[in-house]
Motif scaffolding. Sequence first.
Motif, PDB file in Angstrom:
ATOM      1  N   LEU A 118      14.775  62.009  42.349  1.00  0.00           N
ATOM      2  CA  LEU A 118      14.599  61.079  41.354  1.00  0.00           C
ATOM      3  C   LEU A 118      13.995  61.953  40.243  1.00  0.00           C
ATOM      4  CD1 LEU A 118      14.769  57.816  41.175  1.00  0.00           C
ATOM      5  CD2 LEU A 118      12.059  57.775  41.952  1.00  0.00           C
ATOM      6  N   ILE A 119      14.810  61.831  39.059  1.00  0.00           N
ATOM      7  CA  ILE A 119      14.451  62.470  37.868  1.00  0.00           C
ATOM      8  C   ILE A 119      14.110  61.581  36.529  1.00  0.00           C
ATOM      9  CG2 ILE A 119      15.119  64.036  35.956  1.00  0.00           C
ATOM     10  CD1 ILE A 119      16.849  65.639  38.194  1.00  0.00           C
ATOM     11  N   CYS A 120      12.883  61.612  36.061  1.00  0.00           N
ATOM     12  CA  CYS A 120      12.611  60.646  34.857  1.00  0.00           C
ATOM     13  C   CYS A 120      12.765  61.565  33.678  1.00  0.00           C
ATOM     14  CB  CYS A 120      11.212  60.274  35.237  1.00  0.00           C
ATOM     15  SG  CYS A 120      10.643  59.103  33.773  1.00  0.00           S
ATOM     16  N   VAL A 121      13.648  61.050  32.849  1.00  0.00           N
ATOM     17  CA  VAL A 121      13.918  61.735  31.432  1.00  0.00           C
ATOM     18  C   VAL A 121      12.925  61.051  30.415  1.00  0.00           C
ATOM     19  CG1 VAL A 121      15.470  62.095  29.681  1.00  0.00           C
ATOM     20  CG2 VAL A 121      16.251  62.046  32.266  1.00  0.00           C
ATOM     21  N   ILE A 122      11.984  62.127  29.904  1.00  0.00           N
ATOM     22  CA  ILE A 122      11.151  61.426  28.847  1.00  0.00           C
ATOM     23  C   ILE A 122      11.238  62.342  27.653  1.00  0.00           C
ATOM     24  CG2 ILE A 122       9.618  60.577  30.735  1.00  0.00           C
ATOM     25  CD1 ILE A 122       9.643  63.788  30.475  1.00  0.00           C
TER      26      ILE A 122
ATOM     27  N   TYR B 257      10.462  65.263  36.506  1.00  0.00           N
ATOM     28  CA  TYR B 257      10.408  64.728  35.156  1.00  0.00           C
ATOM     29  C   TYR B 257      11.701  65.799  34.581  1.00  0.00           C
ATOM     30  CZ  TYR B 257       6.439  61.844  35.521  1.00  0.00           C
ATOM     31  OH  TYR B 257       5.819  60.698  35.723  1.00  0.00           O
ATOM     32  N   HIS B 258      12.125  65.345  33.374  1.00  0.00           N
ATOM     33  CA  HIS B 258      12.627  66.093  32.370  1.00  0.00           C
ATOM     34  C   HIS B 258      12.589  66.030  31.020  1.00  0.00           C
ATOM     35  CE1 HIS B 258      16.016  69.004  31.800  1.00  0.00           C
ATOM     36  NE2 HIS B 258      16.079  68.654  30.762  1.00  0.00           N
ATOM     37  N   ALA B 259      11.775  66.631  30.356  1.00  0.00           N
ATOM     38  CA  ALA B 259      11.376  66.410  28.862  1.00  0.00           C
ATOM     39  C   ALA B 259      12.604  66.934  28.148  1.00  0.00           C
ATOM     40  CB  ALA B 259       9.947  66.995  28.676  1.00  0.00           C
TER      41      ALA B 259
ATOM     42  N   VAL C 158      16.033  58.272  35.798  1.00  0.00           N
ATOM     43  CA  VAL C 158      15.449  57.001  35.182  1.00  0.00           C
ATOM     44  C   VAL C 158      15.145  57.502  33.714  1.00  0.00           C
ATOM     45  CG1 VAL C 158      13.507  55.503  35.208  1.00  0.00           C
ATOM     46  CG2 VAL C 158      14.271  56.776  37.289  1.00  0.00           C
ATOM     47  N   LEU C 159      15.521  56.666  32.701  1.00  0.00           N
ATOM     48  CA  LEU C 159      15.403  56.926  31.100  1.00  0.00           C
ATOM     49  C   LEU C 159      14.093  56.184  30.948  1.00  0.00           C
ATOM     50  CD1 LEU C 159      18.950  56.531  29.840  1.00  0.00           C
ATOM     51  CD2 LEU C 159      17.695  58.684  30.749  1.00  0.00           C
ATOM     52  N   ALA C 160      13.050  57.120  30.394  1.00  0.00           N
ATOM     53  CA  ALA C 160      11.837  56.361  30.061  1.00  0.00           C
ATOM     54  C   ALA C 160      11.680  57.052  28.462  1.00  0.00           C
ATOM     55  CB  ALA C 160      10.780  56.777  31.025  1.00  0.00           C
ATOM     56  N   LEU C 161      12.550  56.664  27.632  1.00  0.00           N
ATOM     57  CA  LEU C 161      12.629  56.755  26.373  1.00  0.00           C
ATOM     58  C   LEU C 161      11.993  55.591  25.496  1.00  0.00           C
ATOM     59  CD1 LEU C 161      16.233  58.088  26.289  1.00  0.00           C
ATOM     60  CD2 LEU C 161      14.312  59.637  26.289  1.00  0.00           C
ATOM     61  N   SER C 162      11.622  56.088  24.178  1.00  0.00           N
ATOM     62  CA  SER C 162      11.007  55.069  23.175  1.00  0.00           C
ATOM     63  C   SER C 162      11.782  53.855  23.322  1.00  0.00           C
ATOM     64  CB  SER C 162      11.001  55.774  21.753  1.00  0.00           C
ATOM     65  OG  SER C 162      10.183  56.753  21.799  1.00  0.00           O
TER      66      SER C 162
END
Lengths: 198, 198
Positions: B81-85, B104-106, B140-144
């Motif tokens: 599960l990779i969350c993109v921030i 995560y992946h920044a 999971v995209l967790a962008l602005s």
Amino acid sequence: MQYPAPIKTLIAKLAKLPGIGNRSAERIALHLLQADARLSNELAEAIRNTRAQIRYCTRCGNYSVAELCDLCNDPARDKSLICVIERANDILALEKSEGFKGVYHALGGKISPLNGIGPEQLRIAALIQRIKTEQPREIVLALSADVDGDATALYLVNEFKPLGVRVTRIAHGLTVGSTLEQSDEVTLARALEGRKEL
Amino acid sequence: MQYPAPIKTLIAKLAKLPGIGNRSAERIALHLLQADARLSNELAEAIRNTRAQIRYCTRCGNYSVAELCDLCNDPARDKSLICVIERANDILALEKSEGFKGVYHALGGKISPLNGIGPEQLRIAALIQRIKTEQPREIVLALSADVDGDATALYLVNEFKPLGVRVTRIAHGLTVGSTLEQSDEVTLARALEGRKEL
């Protein structure tokens, strides 16, 4: 998640500064990490430089880079008027008020028996020496409006008596902008005592 | 009165920090002058150490002292599960919510044509490589929740299509604790769109 150790240390140190809580400390630490590295370097250097370069004026106890501070060196200041304050920070507060054009003498604190601070720990002997040498026409006491401040003022007045110098103390009264309702009874009593004819 | 130069410099640097105005900067500077010299030294050192010792995790872009960060090294985290921030700071915010147990992946920012930031300036190629190698089950995209965040999400969805990975985006809606009245119309529209059956 825990912060990596260097960030955790930085947050802990920042949180010790006045007015900085944990949340602000975190915000500042993360800002320092993301901002230009120059900002961090310059800030660290400014902190070090300030402690390394600032000392106390040997005459008045103000912050200074040289032996005598800018105020003691300023020919426009009235040297015959010495304002006695507790700490160098008080000089800055009074200077901002722009109500005083004399010079200063910082005691380094106030007489406080409960904290084990007697007259000999303060720069009182130096002040008496100054009065003898400089022969000022007036000494203005600008000490805290608390028990220790009162005790210190009383002690100084007695010490100055044989020197024949005029001693005054700044007024106590209502804070500008405040109402009677907001003021405590001791302040009101002092304000009444200090009433002036209009 | 002017402050001596080193104090003036320190106040100017402190006032550049987020949430610190001129008045707070002054207070902090005077505190550093009066407090134990150790406090200044430790603070200056902590600021330097943080910039010197903290780098970005080569895998996810999180703050780290080692090549891989604590999260990437943690066997308890769900690597599928990779969350993109956008930035490392976002990881800290999500970790505090305790709502995510993946990795995560920044990206290092978001696509923003107005600021001249295109996909090639972001860590998108590295993310695609990661998806190919690690074969996660969900991104999971967790962008602005703004125009640039939306554009970045759209771009990423298109890039991920040939990889056959499931892509989700975190919900937009009312801030917890807020009222309808306080919420702007775009948030309300998004909240309606994302309604769930009870």
